[in-house]
Structure formats: C-alpha cells, structure tokens
Design a protein around this motif. Sequence first.
Motif, short mmCIF file in Angstrom:
data_model
loop_
_atom_site.label_atom_id
_atom_site.label_comp_id
_atom_site.label_asym_id
_atom_site.label_seq_id
_atom_site.Cartn_x
_atom_site.Cartn_y
_atom_site.Cartn_z
N GLY A 27 11.78 -5.96 -41.16
CA GLY A 27 11.82 -7.02 -40.15
C GLY A 27 12.50 -8.25 -40.73
N PRO A 28 12.92 -9.19 -39.88
CA PRO A 28 13.62 -10.38 -40.37
C PRO A 28 12.72 -11.26 -41.22
CG PRO A 28 13.17 -10.57 -38.02
CD PRO A 28 12.78 -9.19 -38.41
N SER A 29 13.32 -12.17 -41.98
CA SER A 29 12.55 -13.11 -42.81
C SER A 29 11.53 -13.87 -41.97
CB SER A 29 13.49 -14.12 -43.48
OG SER A 29 14.32 -13.45 -44.39
N GLY A 30 10.33 -14.01 -42.52
CA GLY A 30 9.31 -14.78 -41.82
C GLY A 30 8.60 -14.04 -40.71
N CYS A 31 8.78 -12.70 -40.65
CA CYS A 31 8.19 -11.94 -39.54
C CYS A 31 6.75 -11.50 -39.82
CB CYS A 31 9.04 -10.71 -39.23
SG CYS A 31 9.00 -9.48 -40.55
N GLY A 32 6.29 -11.67 -41.07
CA GLY A 32 4.91 -11.31 -41.39
C GLY A 32 4.74 -10.09 -42.27
#
Length: 241
Positions: A27-32
């Motif tokens: 998943g993209p950066s900062g997605c958890g």
Amino acid sequence: MLHYGSKMALNKITVDIPENEVTALIGPSGCGKSTYLRTLNRMNDLIPGVQISGVVKIDGLNIYNRDIDVVNLRKKVGMVFQKSNPFPKSVFENVAYGPRINGINDKKKLQEIVESSLIKSAIWDEVKDRLHDSAMGLSGGQQQRLCIARALAVNPEIVLMDEPASALDPISTSKIEELIFELKKSYTIVIVTHNMQQAARVSDYTAFFYLGELVEFGRTKVIFTAPTKKQTEDYITGRFG
C-alpha cells in the motif's frame, strides 16, 4: 482500531494470517501497513498517546490481554527492521544476546544457537571466521542477515519484517528474498514492502492497505492478476500510490 491521539491509523482490520506462509503488506506510504505489522508484537505500545482496541490472536490467545507477558510475546514474534541495527558488539555477541537475556549461559549451547541461527540466515560462510570481530564492520546486506539471525536465535514462531531490503543493493536484496523463501518452511513471515515486484516474488498472500483500512486480502497470484477491488488494481498497475 488504532489511534495516535485523535488521528485514526487503523480502522477495523480483520485478517487471518496463514501459518508457514509469507504474507506481504502493501500500500502507499502512510496507509497503515507498518502500524499494523507493529500491532502483532505490541511495538505500538511504546508510542506515547497510542490507543488500541480490538483483538489480535496468536495461538488462540489475545495478545492484548492484560496478563500477557510482552517480553515473551516478542520472543515468539521476532522483528526485523527496515534499517539494519546490529549492536556495537561482535558478530557472536549480537546473536547470543537474546539467548543470554533468556538465561542461557552455557558456552557450548550458545555456540550451537549462534551457529544454527547464522546458518539459517544464510550468512554463516561469510562470518564464521569473523565471529569475534565487530558486527559494525559487515556490509549493509550482511548486517541485515545478522539481524535476522539475531531474531531467530530466540526461537520465534513468527518473524515480522518491515521493508527489510529497502536500503540494500539488488544483490543483497536478492539474498534476503532467497532467505525469506527458505525461512517460511520453519516460520510464519509477515513482510511490509513498498516494492510490488518483491511482494509478487516472495509472498504467498498479499494484503493491500489504503488509508488505514484493509482493502483486499488473498493469494498473491490472485491479488496481482485478478483483484476484486478497483483500488487494488489501480495501485498494482501504478495508477496511484
């Protein structure tokens, strides 16, 4: 669910992670995805202001029960970080550190554990003549495999890896990937990676995270060739993220 103060970082994640398989979190950066990984051995407990609700079961036990021994939990669920972080000690002492803390002081037993862990981490041949040299003298790729050996030395069931190859060159990355493939015979592995090709190469299952939610989870071949959610397809094909 998990909040950092008032900010929600994870929302209603439900997933069964298969035993003795490699599960990739993408998943993209900062997605958890890294936050989720750290819930599996309660590393988020160390962050001020974090609030966690829900259940994480390992071997049928909720690891967030009040009577859970977190030290024992982290022995069972080992962790390898993005940046290799060997101790400023010898190669031998890096690997022997965990067993020593757990009360193993017999020299012969420690030697067996260190050798076995370094063999499992595919680095024994490179360091067997340098066991008493500083670990800081190893290359980046060797240091990362040493950190994997250190995690294995306390005999975990599960190994968590947070982008273990992101700081490494292609040859070192390839060695880490080969190692992951071997380790799943003995351990359950959960790996966070931002590299789509790596996820496709090393994992059996893939979980796609977006904005703190689990969008899709399934066999890696299916996720990469026939995802059911448009968001997953857009991310994998490079349309966003």
